[in-house]
Scaffold this active site. Sequence first.
Site, PDB file in Angstrom:
ATOM      1  N   SER A 118       0.834  -1.211   0.000  1.00  0.00           N
ATOM      2  CA  SER A 118       0.000   0.000   0.000  1.00  0.00           C
ATOM      3  C   SER A 118       0.860   1.248   0.000  1.00  0.00           C
ATOM      4  O   SER A 118       1.946   1.270   0.570  1.00  0.00           O
ATOM      5  CB  SER A 118      -0.883  -0.001   1.260  1.00  0.00           C
ATOM      6  OG  SER A 118      -1.467   1.266   1.448  1.00  0.00           O
ATOM      7  N   TYR A 143      -2.916   0.256  10.054  1.00  0.00           N
ATOM      8  CA  TYR A 143      -3.029  -0.505   8.786  1.00  0.00           C
ATOM      9  C   TYR A 143      -1.750  -0.326   7.955  1.00  0.00           C
ATOM     10  O   TYR A 143      -1.123  -1.291   7.539  1.00  0.00           O
ATOM     11  CB  TYR A 143      -4.239  -0.019   7.982  1.00  0.00           C
ATOM     12  CG  TYR A 143      -4.181  -0.425   6.530  1.00  0.00           C
ATOM     13  CD1 TYR A 143      -3.877   0.506   5.539  1.00  0.00           C
ATOM     14  CD2 TYR A 143      -4.383  -1.743   6.155  1.00  0.00           C
ATOM     15  CE1 TYR A 143      -3.783   0.134   4.208  1.00  0.00           C
ATOM     16  CE2 TYR A 143      -4.299  -2.132   4.825  1.00  0.00           C
ATOM     17  CZ  TYR A 143      -3.995  -1.185   3.858  1.00  0.00           C
ATOM     18  OH  TYR A 143      -3.890  -1.566   2.548  1.00  0.00           O
ATOM     19  N   LYS A 147       1.463  -3.034   6.782  1.00  0.00           N
ATOM     20  CA  LYS A 147       1.974  -3.229   5.418  1.00  0.00           C
ATOM     21  C   LYS A 147       3.481  -2.948   5.392  1.00  0.00           C
ATOM     22  O   LYS A 147       4.258  -3.660   4.757  1.00  0.00           O
ATOM     23  CB  LYS A 147       1.249  -2.297   4.436  1.00  0.00           C
ATOM     24  CG  LYS A 147      -0.210  -2.656   4.213  1.00  0.00           C
ATOM     25  CD  LYS A 147      -0.343  -3.992   3.483  1.00  0.00           C
ATOM     26  CE  LYS A 147      -1.793  -4.318   3.161  1.00  0.00           C
ATOM     27  NZ  LYS A 147      -1.925  -5.574   2.383  1.00  0.00           N
TER      28      LYS A 147
HETATM   29  C1  WQD Z   1      -9.603   9.442   0.192  1.00  0.00           C
HETATM   30  C2  WQD Z   1      -9.749  10.924   0.433  1.00  0.00           C
HETATM   31  C3  WQD Z   1     -10.131  11.489   2.739  1.00  0.00           C
HETATM   32  C4  WQD Z   1     -14.056   9.519   2.950  1.00  0.00           C
HETATM   33  C5  WQD Z   1      -6.782   4.481   1.244  1.00  0.00           C
HETATM   34  C6  WQD Z   1      -7.228   3.080   1.633  1.00  0.00           C
HETATM   35  C7  WQD Z   1      -6.679   2.123   0.672  1.00  0.00           C
HETATM   36  C8  WQD Z   1      -5.201   2.346   0.449  1.00  0.00           C
HETATM   37  C9  WQD Z   1      -4.923   3.768   0.080  1.00  0.00           C
HETATM   38  C10 WQD Z   1      -4.290   0.336  -0.412  1.00  0.00           C
HETATM   39  C11 WQD Z   1      -9.026  11.389   1.697  1.00  0.00           C
HETATM   40  C12 WQD Z   1     -11.336  11.843   1.881  1.00  0.00           C
HETATM   41  C13 WQD Z   1     -12.820   9.998   2.536  1.00  0.00           C
HETATM   42  C14 WQD Z   1     -15.092  10.438   3.236  1.00  0.00           C
HETATM   43  C15 WQD Z   1     -13.626  12.260   2.662  1.00  0.00           C
HETATM   44  N1  WQD Z   1      -4.771   1.566  -0.649  1.00  0.00           N
HETATM   45  N2  WQD Z   1     -12.623  11.332   2.384  1.00  0.00           N
HETATM   46  N3  WQD Z   1     -14.843  11.782   3.088  1.00  0.00           N
HETATM   47  O1  WQD Z   1      -7.666   7.525   3.185  1.00  0.00           O
HETATM   48  O2  WQD Z   1      -6.470   7.499   0.946  1.00  0.00           O
HETATM   49  O3  WQD Z   1      -7.017   5.388   2.259  1.00  0.00           O
HETATM   50  O4  WQD Z   1      -5.374   4.525   1.109  1.00  0.00           O
HETATM   51  O5  WQD Z   1      -4.062  -0.133   0.631  1.00  0.00           O
HETATM   52  O6  WQD Z   1      -7.338   2.291  -0.592  1.00  0.00           O
HETATM   53  O7  WQD Z   1      -6.771   2.840   2.922  1.00  0.00           O
HETATM   54  O8  WQD Z   1      -8.767   6.597   1.071  1.00  0.00           O
HETATM   55  O9  WQD Z   1     -11.073   6.801   0.237  1.00  0.00           O
HETATM   56  O10 WQD Z   1     -10.675   6.777   2.759  1.00  0.00           O
HETATM   57  O11 WQD Z   1      -9.990   8.782   1.399  1.00  0.00           O
HETATM   58  O12 WQD Z   1     -13.421  13.486   2.519  1.00  0.00           O
HETATM   59  O13 WQD Z   1     -16.230  10.067   3.630  1.00  0.00           O
HETATM   60  O14 WQD Z   1     -11.128  11.213   0.629  1.00  0.00           O
HETATM   61  O15 WQD Z   1      -9.861  12.495   3.708  1.00  0.00           O
HETATM   62  O16 WQD Z   1      -8.501  12.682   1.439  1.00  0.00           O
HETATM   63  P1  WQD Z   1      -7.420   6.859   1.891  1.00  0.00           P
HETATM   64  P2  WQD Z   1     -10.214   7.181   1.396  1.00  0.00           P
END
Ligand code: WQD
Length: 318
Positions: A118, A143, A147
Site C-alpha cells: 500500500s 493498517y 503493510k
Molecule cells: C480518500 C480521500 C479522505 C471519505 C486508502 C485506503 C486504501 C489504500 C490507500 C491500499 C481522503 C477523503 C474519505 C469520506 C472524505 N490503498 N474522504 N470523506 O484515506 O487514501 O485510504 O489509502 O491499501 O485504498 O486505505 O482513502 O477513500 O478513505 O480517502 O473526505 O467520507 O477522501 O480524507 O482525502 P485513503 P479514502
Amino acid sequence: MSRQNLRTGTESKEDHGAHGNWLSKHTDSGEAPSLKRVEEITGKKLTFYQCDLLDINRVDEIFSKHHIDYVIHFAAIKAVGESMQFPLKYYKNNVIGTINLVEVMKEHNVYQMVFSSSCCVYGDPEHLPITEDHPTGNVTNVYGRTKYLIEEMLKDLTHAEPRWNIISLRYFNPVGAHPSGRIGEDPTKNFSNLMPYIAQVALGNKPHVEVFGGDYNTPDGTGVRDYIHIMDLASGHVAALSRLSQEHFRYKPLNLGLGRGLSVLELLAHWERVTGTRVAHRMAARRYGDVPTLVCDGSRGQRELSWTPRYDIDDMCE
Ligand code: WQD
C-alpha cells in the site's frame, strides 16, 4: 474474524499441467455470489477454499493438495480508522497471517509471490510525486504500519533465503468496478473510503458525503489522492506474475498508481458530470491519520511490468 484472500496461480496435481486458479478466502459474509460472477465473467472454474491464514494447518492442507507456482497475497483487512481502534486485530491478521503463509510456502518450495502492499507505507510524503525510493515506515496508522512491517519482513526473508522472488505492489487508491457492473466494491459493513461512500449517497442510502478537511495545503483545500481503476490494478497483478516468471531479483517494490492527483471536490465533480447525479456533501473536520496528498510516480512500475493503465477517472465513476 479476518477476511483472507489467498489467490494462487497454480498447476494442480490433479490437472497435470492445466493451469488453475485457487482462491482461498475466509469470509464472514457470504460472498459466494461474487465468486460465481467471477467464474461467469472469466469462463474459468475457480476452486474455492474457505480458510483463515491464522489457521496454519488449514493453509498447509491446501498447499498439500495442489502444485502451486505463485501466490498473490491479498490477505489483509484494510480499514484505516478501524485499525486505530483495534490494532491487535490488524497486527494479528495482517502480519501473523503473512508469517503463516510464507512458512507454509517455504515448506512446499513455493518462493514466488506478489504481495498486495500500500502507498500507506510512505506515511506523509517528504516529496511528490512519490517514487519507490521514498523512505517508508513513518506511518501514523496501524493498517499502513502492518503493510510496512510485512514489506520489511519480506525483504529480510529474501536476504536470508535467496530463492525468494517477491514483488510488493504499493497500491494507491483503487476504485471502480468491472465494466460489466457485475463485480465491484459493495461494502457490506461500515466502510470509510470515499468512492463507495459517494456511490451510497448517489443511491440515496446515505444523506451526504462529509468532506474531511477543507484547509489542507492543496489547490482547493481538500485531500488529494492518486485513484487507479480496479481493472488496471488487476492487470498490474497479472503483469507482476509474468515479471516474476521472467527474472529472479529477490525483492522489488513497485507503485501502482496513475501519477495524477485528484482532490475530494474534484472527484465529486467528476462523479456528478459522468453520472448526471448530484451528490450532496458538507465540509467537515479533518479525519485523524489522513495526509494532504498521496500521488505516485508510477513510471518504474509501468516500465518494470511493461504495464500501462488503461482506465481514466471517468471510467472509475461509471
Ligand atoms: C480518500 C480521500 C479522505 C471519505 C486508502 C485506503 C486504501 C489504500 C490507500 C491500499 C481522503 C477523503 C474519505 C469520506 C472524505 N490503498 N474522504 N470523506 O484515506 O487514501 O485510504 O489509502 O491499501 O485504498 O486505505 O482513502 O477513500 O478513505 O480517502 O473526505 O467520507 O477522501 O480524507 O482525502 P485513503 P479514502
